[in-house]
Design a protein around this motif. Structure first.
Motif, short mmCIF file in Angstrom:
data_model
loop_
_atom_site.label_atom_id
_atom_site.label_comp_id
_atom_site.label_asym_id
_atom_site.label_seq_id
_atom_site.Cartn_x
_atom_site.Cartn_y
_atom_site.Cartn_z
N ALA A 1 0.25 -1.52 -0.13
CA ALA A 1 -0.06 -0.21 0.26
C ALA A 1 0.77 0.93 -0.06
CB ALA A 1 -0.79 -0.24 1.28
N ALA A 2 2.17 0.89 0.49
CA ALA A 2 3.18 2.18 0.51
C ALA A 2 2.88 2.78 -0.16
CB ALA A 2 4.34 2.18 1.29
N GLY A 3 3.40 2.14 -1.78
CA GLY A 3 3.96 2.53 -2.47
C GLY A 3 3.15 3.28 -3.45
N PRO A 4 2.08 3.21 -4.10
CA PRO A 4 0.81 4.05 -4.15
C PRO A 4 0.34 4.76 -3.72
CG PRO A 4 -0.21 1.57 -4.35
CD PRO A 4 0.93 2.10 -3.57
N ILE A 5 0.42 5.58 -2.39
CA ILE A 5 0.37 6.06 -1.23
C ILE A 5 1.28 7.49 -1.13
CG2 ILE A 5 0.08 7.18 0.91
CD1 ILE A 5 -1.41 4.20 1.47
N VAL A 6 2.92 6.73 -1.63
CA VAL A 6 3.73 7.54 -1.82
C VAL A 6 3.56 8.41 -3.19
CG1 VAL A 6 6.09 7.78 -2.05
CG2 VAL A 6 4.95 6.70 -0.03
N GLY A 7 2.89 7.60 -4.39
CA GLY A 7 3.35 8.24 -5.55
C GLY A 7 2.18 9.51 -5.43
N LEU A 8 1.18 9.03 -4.72
CA LEU A 8 -0.11 10.14 -4.64
C LEU A 8 0.14 10.84 -4.41
CD1 LEU A 8 -2.83 10.56 -5.55
CD2 LEU A 8 -3.70 9.17 -2.97
N ILE A 9 0.99 11.33 -3.22
CA ILE A 9 1.81 12.11 -2.30
C ILE A 9 3.04 12.92 -3.31
CG2 ILE A 9 3.10 12.64 -0.44
CD1 ILE A 9 1.65 10.88 1.47
N ILE A 10 3.16 12.48 -3.83
CA ILE A 10 4.35 13.39 -5.05
C ILE A 10 4.22 13.58 -5.94
CG2 ILE A 10 6.45 12.77 -6.83
CD1 ILE A 10 7.08 10.61 -4.89
N VAL A 11 2.80 13.11 -6.42
CA VAL A 11 2.39 14.01 -7.55
C VAL A 11 0.99 14.78 -7.02
CG1 VAL A 11 -0.15 13.69 -9.83
CG2 VAL A 11 2.30 11.52 -9.12
N THR A 12 0.70 15.09 -6.04
CA THR A 12 -0.75 16.12 -5.45
C THR A 12 0.98 17.05 -5.56
OG1 THR A 12 -1.58 14.41 -5.03
CG2 THR A 12 -1.84 16.16 -3.56
N VAL A 13 1.70 16.92 -4.84
CA VAL A 13 2.89 17.92 -4.34
C VAL A 13 3.02 18.13 -5.78
CG1 VAL A 13 5.25 18.52 -3.45
CG2 VAL A 13 3.35 17.35 -2.51
N MET A 14 3.55 17.25 -6.43
CA MET A 14 4.12 18.61 -8.02
C MET A 14 2.59 18.79 -8.87
SD MET A 14 6.41 15.04 -9.16
CE MET A 14 7.21 15.70 -11.01
N PHE A 15 1.37 18.56 -8.75
CA PHE A 15 0.28 19.23 -8.98
C PHE A 15 0.33 20.91 -8.20
CE2 PHE A 15 -1.72 15.27 -11.24
CZ PHE A 15 -2.00 16.51 -12.35
N ALA A 16 0.37 20.52 -7.30
CA ALA A 16 -0.01 21.81 -6.27
C ALA A 16 1.30 22.72 -7.00
CB ALA A 16 0.12 21.51 -4.38
N SER A 17 1.92 22.87 -7.07
CA SER A 17 3.62 23.02 -7.41
C SER A 17 3.41 24.30 -8.48
CB SER A 17 4.81 22.37 -6.86
OG SER A 17 5.27 21.70 -7.68
N GLY A 18 2.79 23.42 -9.36
CA GLY A 18 2.58 24.12 -10.70
C GLY A 18 3.28 23.30 -11.97
N VAL A 19 4.06 21.77 -11.52
CA VAL A 19 4.62 21.14 -12.19
C VAL A 19 4.20 21.09 -13.47
CG1 VAL A 19 5.96 18.98 -12.34
CG2 VAL A 19 7.15 21.07 -10.46
N PHE A 20 2.34 20.15 -13.20
CA PHE A 20 1.81 19.31 -13.96
C PHE A 20 0.56 20.36 -14.30
CE2 PHE A 20 2.99 15.54 -11.95
CZ PHE A 20 4.21 15.53 -13.09
N PRO A 21 0.07 21.21 -15.72
CA PRO A 21 -1.28 21.75 -15.49
C PRO A 21 -2.12 21.11 -14.75
CG PRO A 21 -0.79 19.83 -17.81
CD PRO A 21 0.29 19.58 -16.30
N PRO A 22 -3.00 21.88 -13.98
CA PRO A 22 -3.91 21.81 -14.05
C PRO A 22 -5.03 20.73 -13.93
CG PRO A 22 -4.12 23.94 -14.18
CD PRO A 22 -2.91 23.68 -14.99
#
Length: 165
Positions: free
Chosen positions: A5-26
């Motif tokens: 379970a840790a892998g998908p959850i850590v991945g989700l956290i990383i992607v969420t931070v990247m979206f919040a920082s503007g790395v990806f388009p909203p």
């Protein structure tokens, strides 16, 4: 199992931070909620599958770490009967049995337990407790959860007239 379970959850956290920082388009909020739901379902499914598969593979055997003096720790499962332990080594730590089983005639299992040293944490769970087991082939160290060590002692010393579990 938790690591499934840790892998998908850590991945989700990383992607969420990247979206919040503007790395990806909203992305639309609906898509974001759907992604979170899928990741959580995969994590819960991974934990459930791991628990079910682990129980099916191990059954009533005890999982433990063991080593002969001067050798490295091995992980496996033990079939126990009064005075006899049959150890089946795992391939890596994947619960896949490998090699020929090792059968030991057990004379005694020490009552004294110790925690693994920080250096041993690389090869074994820090929650395990280590004790000495005196056998026909010398003294082995075994490491298991405290409740499992109690079960090992119980099954190895149970008289042959007692029903097995």
């Amino acid at each position: 199992m938790i690591s499934l379970a840790a892998g998908p959850i850590v991945g989700l956290i990383i992607v969420t931070v990247m979206f919040a920082s503007g790395v990806f388009p909203p992305i639309p909020v609906g898509w974001f909620v759907a992604i979170i739901a899928v990741v959580l379902l995969l994590a819960i499914g991974g934990i459930s599958a791991g628990l079910l598969l682990g129980k099916k593979l191990v059954g009533d055997r005890i999982e433990l770490a063991y080593r002969a003096p001067g050798e490295k720790w091995r992980h496996g499962r033990a079939d126990l009967s009064p005075g006899v332990m049959r150890l089946q080594k795992y391939w890596w730590q994947l619960r896949i049995p490998t090699g020929d089983p090792l059968t030991l005639e057990v004379e005694s299992v020490a009552r004294e337990e110790r925690k693994p040293s920080p250096r041993q944490w690389w090869t074994m769970n820090p929650q395990l407790r280590i004790t000495d087991m005196h056998t026909d082939r010398g003294t082995y160290e075994i490491g298991a959860l405290p409740s499992h060590l109690a079960e090992v002692r119980d099954r190895l010393t149970r008289s042959s007239a007692s029903p097995s579990r």
